[in-house]
Design a protein around this motif. Sequence first.
Motif, PDB file in Angstrom:
ATOM      1  N   GLY A 164      -5.992  -3.286  -3.100  1.00 54.45           N
ATOM      2  CA  GLY A 164      -6.603  -2.714  -1.900  1.00 54.45           C
ATOM      3  C   GLY A 164      -6.889  -1.226  -2.012  1.00 54.45           C
ATOM      4  O   GLY A 164      -7.620  -0.674  -1.192  1.00 54.45           O
ATOM      5  N   ARG A 165      -6.334  -0.591  -3.042  1.00 50.57           N
ATOM      6  CA  ARG A 165      -6.509   0.864  -3.150  1.00 50.57           C
ATOM      7  C   ARG A 165      -7.988   1.230  -3.287  1.00 50.57           C
ATOM      8  O   ARG A 165      -8.482   2.130  -2.587  1.00 50.57           O
ATOM      9  CB  ARG A 165      -5.725   1.413  -4.343  1.00 50.57           C
ATOM     10  CG  ARG A 165      -5.794   2.939  -4.437  1.00 50.57           C
ATOM     11  CD  ARG A 165      -4.920   3.478  -5.576  1.00 50.57           C
ATOM     12  NE  ARG A 165      -4.962   4.946  -5.599  1.00 50.57           N
ATOM     13  CZ  ARG A 165      -5.897   5.642  -6.225  1.00 50.57           C
ATOM     14  NH1 ARG A 165      -6.882   5.031  -6.869  1.00 50.57           N
ATOM     15  NH2 ARG A 165      -5.863   6.974  -6.192  1.00 50.57           N
ATOM     16  N   SER A 205       0.807  -1.223   0.000  1.00 48.83           N
ATOM     17  CA  SER A 205       0.000   0.000   0.000  1.00 48.83           C
ATOM     18  C   SER A 205       0.839   1.271   0.000  1.00 48.83           C
ATOM     19  O   SER A 205       0.316   2.355  -0.213  1.00 48.83           O
ATOM     20  CB  SER A 205      -0.902   0.002   1.233  1.00 48.83           C
ATOM     21  OG  SER A 205      -0.119  -0.090   2.406  1.00 48.83           O
ATOM     22  N   GLY A 226      -9.325  -3.743   1.166  1.00 48.03           N
ATOM     23  CA  GLY A 226      -8.560  -2.837   2.025  1.00 48.03           C
ATOM     24  C   GLY A 226      -8.173  -3.477   3.346  1.00 48.03           C
ATOM     25  O   GLY A 226      -7.351  -2.941   4.085  1.00 48.03           O
ATOM     26  N   LEU A 255      -9.769   0.902  -0.049  1.00 44.50           N
ATOM     27  CA  LEU A 255      -9.436   1.991   0.877  1.00 44.50           C
ATOM     28  C   LEU A 255     -10.180   3.270   0.498  1.00 44.50           C
ATOM     29  O   LEU A 255     -10.714   3.975   1.363  1.00 44.50           O
ATOM     30  CB  LEU A 255      -7.928   2.258   0.877  1.00 44.50           C
ATOM     31  CG  LEU A 255      -7.011   1.161   1.429  1.00 44.50           C
ATOM     32  CD1 LEU A 255      -5.554   1.588   1.316  1.00 44.50           C
ATOM     33  CD2 LEU A 255      -7.354   0.830   2.883  1.00 44.50           C
ATOM     34  N   SER A 257      -8.691  -2.131   7.847  1.00 42.43           N
ATOM     35  CA  SER A 257      -7.673  -1.552   6.968  1.00 42.43           C
ATOM     36  C   SER A 257      -6.726  -0.673   7.784  1.00 42.43           C
ATOM     37  O   SER A 257      -7.033  -0.300   8.917  1.00 42.43           O
ATOM     38  CB  SER A 257      -8.331  -0.727   5.862  1.00 42.43           C
ATOM     39  OG  SER A 257      -8.533   0.598   6.306  1.00 42.43           O
TER      40      SER A 257
END
Lengths: 370, 133
Positions: free
Chosen positions: A274-275, A76, A97, A278, A255
Amino acid sequence: MDQHEGLKKTPFYPMHLKYGGKVVDFGGWALSVQFSGILDEHQTVRDQIGLFDVSHMGEATIKGPQALSYLQHMVSRDLTPMKVNQVFYTHLLYPSGGVVDDLMVTKLRDNDYYLVINASNAEKDVAWLKEHAGGYQVEVKDISAATGEVALQGPYAQATLQKLTRADLGALGYYHVIPAAEVAGIRVMISRTGYTGEDGFEIMCSPEDGPALWEALMEAGDDFGIKPIGLGARDSLRFEAGMPLYGQELDAETSPLEARLARFVSLDKPEFIGRAGLMERQQRGLAKVLVGLEMVDRGIARHGHPLLQGGNEIGYVTSGMYSPTLGRNIAMGYVPPSLSAIGTEIQVGIRGKALRAKVVKMPFYRRPKK
Amino acid sequence: MAYPADYKYTKSHEYIKVEGNMGIVGLTNYAQDQLGDIVFVELPEVGGEVKQGEPFGVVESVKAVSDCYSPVGGKVVAVNDKLNDEPGTINADPHGAGWIMKVEIADKGEFANLMDVAAYQKHAEEEAKAGHH
């Protein structure tokens, strides 16, 4: 007779026995929960120096022409600003996330990285890393079995280690490594990192050199009152320093944003696993945030205890214990953002009673500046 | 540390020192050693009733939370308040200053379920060997 049959042994297992450790089954590893006693060991690291066996931690290498672009996809945090011999703390995330693991990434050379991952997640992490390596010119290698690791932590860590090496430790910055050094004639990597809130080093060696390295460090630290430190104090030290532990502050549903680790997340990086998750969490508003808690009533909040307000369950305790340094009962836990302001009074459900606690600043402990 | 010869013991590592109708209850040296540094004690209420084999209090070490089980039934007549501020007294002197409660013993017949010092020592050694830590 093997007293700890069926358990995995680190290269330092003979040292646990020799130094009188109370050896337990820690996720399948034979490791000491304590040596002289958790409170004594905790204070020794805060005031003097302690030596930890952390060989259960997993290690992996990521090499190949596309190692950087692969890792940029996997973690990340933006790794492009990393200099050679620098260490970054970061996370592997699920698309949601949620956290696969938190880890330390060291850049050894361009497209040559060294990862330290949690023991309990090591197999899962390596599988996750390999699963996503297809399409990249990169080799993911699990080198856990070929690595012994100790942590030397406390105010006298540098003075102790400097006795045994010609490497200039004064010039080694926090979160940096000396990739090839000699300590007591043993080839090691020295990393100025730790999980205690104190200055210190993590030292990686070949498994067969482990016991000799341990004994050399114990001897060099003798003038400063060095003691071996078990898992109990490792947990209490990291807890006071407000450092997260996977399985408690971090997990597959939580997260880094909820865990207040946003400074380690590069949302401005165009793409990583995961972006999107998030971004969605941020846009929707976080459902919970991590706070520090101090007990007002007598009692100790523990992992898993519910957090309450007005009889309703509003969150949960992730870690909690008696703080040896502060002499108070403190905890970390998740609450809705509306109840996260410093000074907010909530309750902890402990054995059927609602005991008062208040939100306090984290970390609970910060080492005195020199 | 030697176990007092005149105390009676439970399988769950409590002792009772009997003085007439009164019993002084605490944790054995084995129990405190297994727990490690004790940092919190939840004492029973004076005047409350306890039952043999049932929890009467809680001790917490840095890592662990552990119930204490009463060796006998009866009424709690005193508790060791000093443990609120100095829970480590249990570690330092488990069989003496680290006592937890005084009980007015309801039925001395319950002693039949307790161990004498020789039986308890054997029990503690066996648990230690079996790796109950």
